[in-house]
Design an enzyme around this catalytic site. Sequence first.
Site, mmCIF file in Angstrom:
data_model
loop_
_atom_site.group_PDB
_atom_site.id
_atom_site.type_symbol
_atom_site.label_atom_id
_atom_site.label_comp_id
_atom_site.label_asym_id
_atom_site.label_seq_id
_atom_site.Cartn_x
_atom_site.Cartn_y
_atom_site.Cartn_z
ATOM 1 N N GLY A 193 0.771 -1.236 -0.060
ATOM 2 C CA GLY A 193 0.041 -0.155 0.058
ATOM 3 C C GLY A 193 1.011 1.172 -0.035
ATOM 4 C CB SER A 215 5.398 0.112 9.224
ATOM 5 O OG SER A 215 6.622 -0.566 9.674
ATOM 6 N N GLY A 254 2.193 5.561 4.605
ATOM 7 C CA GLY A 254 1.422 6.037 5.222
ATOM 8 C C GLY A 254 -0.010 5.352 5.415
ATOM 9 C CB ALA A 255 -1.417 2.659 3.609
ATOM 10 N N GLY A 256 -0.334 2.572 6.677
ATOM 11 C CA GLY A 256 -0.472 1.819 7.826
ATOM 12 C C GLY A 256 0.050 0.435 7.956
ATOM 13 C CB SER A 265 5.614 -4.139 -2.761
ATOM 14 O OG SER A 265 4.584 -4.304 -1.593
#
Lengths: 208, 208
Positions: free
Chosen positions: B41, B48, B44-46, B115
């Site tokens: 994603g 990690s 900032g999509a969350g 990715s």
Amino acid sequence: MQSDPFDKTGRSNTRWQQSLLSREVRESRNRHRAAVLWFTGLSGAGKSTLAHATEKRLFELSCQTYVLDGDNVRHGLCGDLGFSVEDRSENLRRIGHVAKLFFDTGVIILSAFISPFSQDRAFVRRMIPAGRFIEIYCSTPLEVCESRDTKGLYLKARAGLIKDFTGVSAAYEPPTDPELIIDTQQQTIAASVEEIVVLLVKRNILQL
Amino acid sequence: MQSDPFDKTGRSNTRWQQSLLSREVRESRNRHRAAVLWFTGLSGAGKSTLAHATEKRLFELSCQTYVLDGDNVRHGLCGDLGFSVEDRSENLRRIGHVAKLFFDTGVIILSAFISPFSQDRAFVRRMIPAGRFIEIYCSTPLEVCESRDTKGLYLKARAGLIKDFTGVSAAYEPPTDPELIIDTQQQTIAASVEEIVVLLVKRNILQL
């Protein structure tokens, strides 16, 4: 988790999670410490055989272990690299970083590569905390390795079919201060494995 | 070991040792199966945060786990790579191979990288046995990611200070058939983690 990790305090939450699963936490569950056992020596010196035999013994002792060797690295992660001095160094650089990643998970990682150059081995040693990098020099002499020639590589190298072959057409720099020296001509694999286990106990990596 | 592993029969001995520590043997001791949870994603999509929260939960469930993310890969193993299309692919190629190595040790590996390209994700999927590659698309919309901008990267990208920034000046190809879609704007991290755990149980990777 109490707070929304996406608000302004979210990043500290993430850090807290990461430190909760530190290497030390993982080690305490594994009941052994992480270490890198770095086998170095000529082709045919017994590195891979010894690494796998040691892993088998450590596994029986309930350790988390893994062997990195040519079989699982040269065809994959380092499949784009050859055997020039530069490529060997890049090969070792990547293997060193992978060993470090496994080390961070609390594993005893066993690496079995010729790793002919002192500076490449020193590079990996510097990445690992003091006392946890165990350099094991498989010192079996060239003539013995060549007479074994289990993979037929010396024959090909002498015939000029393999370029940059360590011991024949490329240098090997022996370790000056390894943690252990093992000549697999002088002692059995079983005895060598036990010598390694004893060293790991002495270094406070294992408890028996 | 009965025989000398350095005689003519030595190589079959070595193979026997390797197969004794197959992934299946490691998995039976771990009491869960190996898997690759691939979070993809926008920045900032969350990815990690979700990967680390999931790892924490899996660790509590006594799983062997590890998160691969920018923190431990971009500065080390892939420290020589930039963010061009070619370098991103090489980055993913190496990460894929490292994920495979961890997978072979029986671990549940969580990878958190943008990715952006389908073919790179497909490359990793092909390396992992069917049913064990779990693609988790963090579908949080660009405008939400950009408004979070936890690392200040979108600001820099919009100002032209970062080249090839996914979503701003480089493409992101959303997964067409991911195992799970999570919009971290729509549900909490805790709920997302439980959704992942439920999926792993359903896929027979975990037993609760």
